[in-house]
Structure formats: C-alpha cells, structure tokens
Design an enzyme around this catalytic site. Structure first.
Site, PDB file in Angstrom:
ATOM      1  N   LEU A  38     -31.619  -5.083  -2.166  1.00  0.00           N
ATOM      2  CA  LEU A  38     -30.923  -5.658  -3.309  1.00  0.00           C
ATOM      3  C   LEU A  38     -31.173  -7.157  -3.282  1.00  0.00           C
ATOM      4  O   LEU A  38     -31.267  -7.759  -2.207  1.00  0.00           O
ATOM      5  CB  LEU A  38     -29.409  -5.385  -3.234  1.00  0.00           C
ATOM      6  CG  LEU A  38     -28.944  -3.938  -3.300  1.00  0.00           C
ATOM      7  CD1 LEU A  38     -27.427  -3.872  -3.151  1.00  0.00           C
ATOM      8  CD2 LEU A  38     -29.368  -3.276  -4.600  1.00  0.00           C
ATOM      9  N   ASP A  39     -31.273  -7.769  -4.453  1.00  0.00           N
ATOM     10  CA  ASP A  39     -31.412  -9.221  -4.508  1.00  0.00           C
ATOM     11  C   ASP A  39     -30.227  -9.876  -3.808  1.00  0.00           C
ATOM     12  O   ASP A  39     -29.135  -9.300  -3.719  1.00  0.00           O
ATOM     13  CB  ASP A  39     -31.461  -9.704  -5.955  1.00  0.00           C
ATOM     14  CG  ASP A  39     -32.706  -9.240  -6.693  1.00  0.00           C
ATOM     15  OD1 ASP A  39     -33.695  -8.906  -6.026  1.00  0.00           O
ATOM     16  OD2 ASP A  39     -32.660  -9.200  -7.931  1.00  0.00           O
ATOM     17  N   LYS A  40     -30.422 -11.091  -3.356  1.00  0.00           N
ATOM     18  CA  LYS A  40     -29.374 -11.832  -2.651  1.00  0.00           C
ATOM     19  C   LYS A  40     -28.057 -11.808  -3.422  1.00  0.00           C
ATOM     20  O   LYS A  40     -26.995 -11.566  -2.847  1.00  0.00           O
ATOM     21  CB  LYS A  40     -29.824 -13.272  -2.432  1.00  0.00           C
ATOM     22  CG  LYS A  40     -28.759 -14.182  -1.834  1.00  0.00           C
ATOM     23  CD  LYS A  40     -29.240 -15.611  -1.730  1.00  0.00           C
ATOM     24  CE  LYS A  40     -28.141 -16.532  -1.215  1.00  0.00           C
ATOM     25  NZ  LYS A  40     -28.590 -17.946  -1.131  1.00  0.00           N
ATOM     26  N   THR A  49     -27.090  -9.791  -5.862  1.00  0.00           N
ATOM     27  CA  THR A  49     -26.670  -8.476  -6.364  1.00  0.00           C
ATOM     28  C   THR A  49     -25.820  -7.810  -5.294  1.00  0.00           C
ATOM     29  O   THR A  49     -26.182  -7.806  -4.119  1.00  0.00           O
ATOM     30  CB  THR A  49     -27.882  -7.594  -6.696  1.00  0.00           C
ATOM     31  OG1 THR A  49     -28.650  -8.216  -7.724  1.00  0.00           O
ATOM     32  CG2 THR A  49     -27.444  -6.216  -7.166  1.00  0.00           C
ATOM     33  N   ARG A  58     -33.033  -7.019 -14.212  1.00  0.00           N
ATOM     34  CA  ARG A  58     -32.886  -8.365 -14.770  1.00  0.00           C
ATOM     35  C   ARG A  58     -33.983  -8.661 -15.789  1.00  0.00           C
ATOM     36  O   ARG A  58     -33.728  -9.214 -16.866  1.00  0.00           O
ATOM     37  CB  ARG A  58     -32.914  -9.383 -13.630  1.00  0.00           C
ATOM     38  CG  ARG A  58     -31.781  -9.184 -12.623  1.00  0.00           C
ATOM     39  CD  ARG A  58     -32.035  -9.928 -11.320  1.00  0.00           C
ATOM     40  NE  ARG A  58     -32.087 -11.371 -11.527  1.00  0.00           N
ATOM     41  CZ  ARG A  58     -32.438 -12.227 -10.572  1.00  0.00           C
ATOM     42  NH1 ARG A  58     -32.778 -11.773  -9.357  1.00  0.00           N
ATOM     43  NH2 ARG A  58     -32.448 -13.522 -10.816  1.00  0.00           N
TER      44      ARG A  58
END
Length: 338
Positions: free
Chosen positions: A160-162, A164, A265
């Site tokens: 997961l993105d930082k 998210t 996104r």
C-alpha cells in the site's frame, strides 16, 4: 610488492551486518598492487574488503568514507594506481540498516502459522527505499517474529502507498508466500478500497476503467494513463461503485483487478475525480483530511494451506470517518454500503 591489494586490518573485522549496526566502526587500510593498477576504485575496494558487497562499498564511497592517498574520493569510477594508499571506514549506511528489526505497534487483524493480516496505518512505508531506509513495515515485521527473516522481503507480497491505510496480508512461510504471489498474479485475491474524491459523481453508479498505466512523461515522479502504442506501461483495470454523493465530492468503492503503482489514484484522476488531499494527482487538502483519502477496507483470499475462503474488513480510520461526517456522507461498516 605483492600482486593485487595488500591489506592491513584492525584485529576484529565485522563478519555480519549485525556487527556493522553497532556504534563501533572499523578502519581498513590497503595498498594497490600491480594486478589492480588502473581498475575502478569500487572494484579495488571489493578486493580490499571481499566480505562486503560492491553495492555496500559504493554506498561508503558516496558517503565520503573512502580515501585515496589521504584524499576523500567519492566517484566509483576513479582509476587507482599501483602504490595508492586506500583507507576505508566501515560503518553503517542507511541501506545496510534497512533490513534490521525495529519494534513498532502492529494492528494485527488475524494471524496463524502461515499468514498475518494487518491493518496498516497511514504514514507507514511498507518496504525500505531511498528516503525511507528504516521505520518501515518490513522492519516492524522482522521485530515481530523471527520467521519473517526467513522469507524474502519479510513475506510482503503486495504493498500500500505510504499514505494509504488498510488491510494487507503477509506471508510467514515461503510456502505461503509462493502461493499468495501466484494467487495475486492470477487475480484471485480480492482487494477493495474506499475512496473519497472531489466533485459529485455524475456518471452511472458503477463504472469500469480499463486504461494502461505508466510513468508520466512530463513528470517521472508521477504515474499516468498511457497509450501503450506510444509509451511504455502496463494494462490496468479498476471497478468503481458510487456509495454516496455530496456537494463537495463522492464516496466510491474501488475494486482492483490489477495492482499497478498508484492505480486507483491515477484512474480516479483520469475520471475528473482526484482523491481528496492527493496533491500529486490534483487533489486538495481539506481540514478533515491531510493525506490521500484512500483506505483498503476489504481483503478476501483463500488460505494458502487450508484453502478456506477468508474475508477481512478494516474499520474506517478516524480521519476518513471525520471527512465523511464533515461532508454528510455515510458508510455502514457492517454491510459495506452507504
């Protein structure tokens, strides 16, 4: 003079990364011999301290920890000469400390001998990378259970993105890891997200975006929808289901069919609905939300050993719940609907 490198070492050379990560450091001295005359400095260093990787030694060079004839040299391509005196200061670099255990609180949703399912908070980087060599989820997993040190990437099979938040599954064994990687590649692991985006949703309540994603040619730090006939990229597919509308924006459920970098996104921005606070893709920060409004709310998979179907749900984090309240949007965590 002997052929190659003549080495003078302190009596206790570190033989493991663990020793490098102590407060002590070691100074090595070497003299370039005839056999190494004219080679690159980083190659000469490999001969000087063969127990360390060339990559690590290049990090020391970049950090200014290598001297040639009492002069700091930072270029790996520097050519050495016979008789050159080398001094190498062995000390921890950010990269060398990337895979060390670092205790941290982990929100464990489920665990057994084979897998761990956790709820990642926003702000936590999943895997060490430039700018974030420590304090990552990987470091926390290594501290949580030694078993994670026995599998590649500490069992991390997806990210997961930082900024998210939400559910992730991590493998505790190599068998479980191989199984999960295969199932993810076969699109048999279901991942669903909640997103809050700018602008009311005016399209049909369900929409599928099938658009390839690659590096944005105008900004290499971003991803973008690309035309594969003209640019490099990978196919990407996301389903979007409207859960609620407000004057300021919309609440959408996102179902991934592929797992490209920044996929939700990018696809939402391509629809004219950048995520709230996602400033990289056109979103704006609002009082209730200081990070991209994206949360991995549901994870479903077959257990790697029992093959039992397992479904997990993550509660809304406080910032996302506050944003929904501020905008008059509602989400029923029991039914997963507005």
């Amino acid at each position: 003079m002997k052929q190659g490198i003549e080495i003078i070492s302190t009596p206790h050379p570190p033989d493991e990364w663990e020793d490098l990560n102590s407060e002590l450091h070691e100074l090595r001295h070497a003299t370039v011999g005839i056999a190494q005359h004219g080679v690159r400095l980083d190659i000469a260093l490999v001969h000087s301290v063969p127990e360390f990787s060339r990559s690590y030694l290049q990090q020391l060079l970049e950090a200014g920890l290598v001297q040639v004839n009492a002069r700091v040299v930072t270029k790996a391509s520097h050519r050495v000469k016979v008789g050159d005196a080398l001094a190498i200061e062995l000390r921890p670099t950010p990269q060398s400390q990337a895979f060390i255990p670092q205790p941290m609180p982990l929100d464990i949703v489920y665990e057994d001998a084979h897998i761990v399912v956790l709820n990642k908070p926003a702000g936590l980087v999943v895997h060490p990378a430039p700018g974030n060599w420590s304090g990552t989820l990987l470091n926390g997993l290594l501290a949580y259970d030694r078993a994670f040190s026995l599998v590649p990437r500490a069992g991390i099979v997806h990210r997961l993105d930082k900024d998210t938040s939400g559910l992730m599954v991590v493998a505790r064994t190599r068998l479980a890891m191989d199984y999960l990687v295969e199932r993810i590649a076969a699109r048999e692991v279901s991942r669903q997200y909640l997103a809050v985006a700018h602008q009311p949703w005016v399209e049909s309540t369900k929409r599928t975006v099938e658009a390839a994603i690659g590096r944005d040619p105008r900004n290499r730090l971003r991803m973008a929808v690309v035309d594969l006939s003209h640019q490099s990229g990978k196919p990407a597919k996301t389903d979007f289901i409207l859960l609620g509308n407000a004057d300021e924006g919309c609440l959408v459920r996102c179902v991934l069919h592929t797992g490209r970098t920044h996929q939700i996104r990018v696809h939402m921005a391509s629809l004219g609905h950048p995520l709230v606070a996602d400033t990289v893709y056109g979103g704006k920060i609002v009082p209730a939300m200081g990070r991209q409004a994206l949360h991995a709310v549901r994870l479903a998979l077959a257990h790697p050993v029992s093959l039992e179907t397992m479904v997990f749900h993550a509660p809304l984090p406080a910032d996302l719940a506050g944003l929904l309240q501020a905008w008059g949007l509602h989400y029923d965590e029991k039914t997963g609907s507005e």
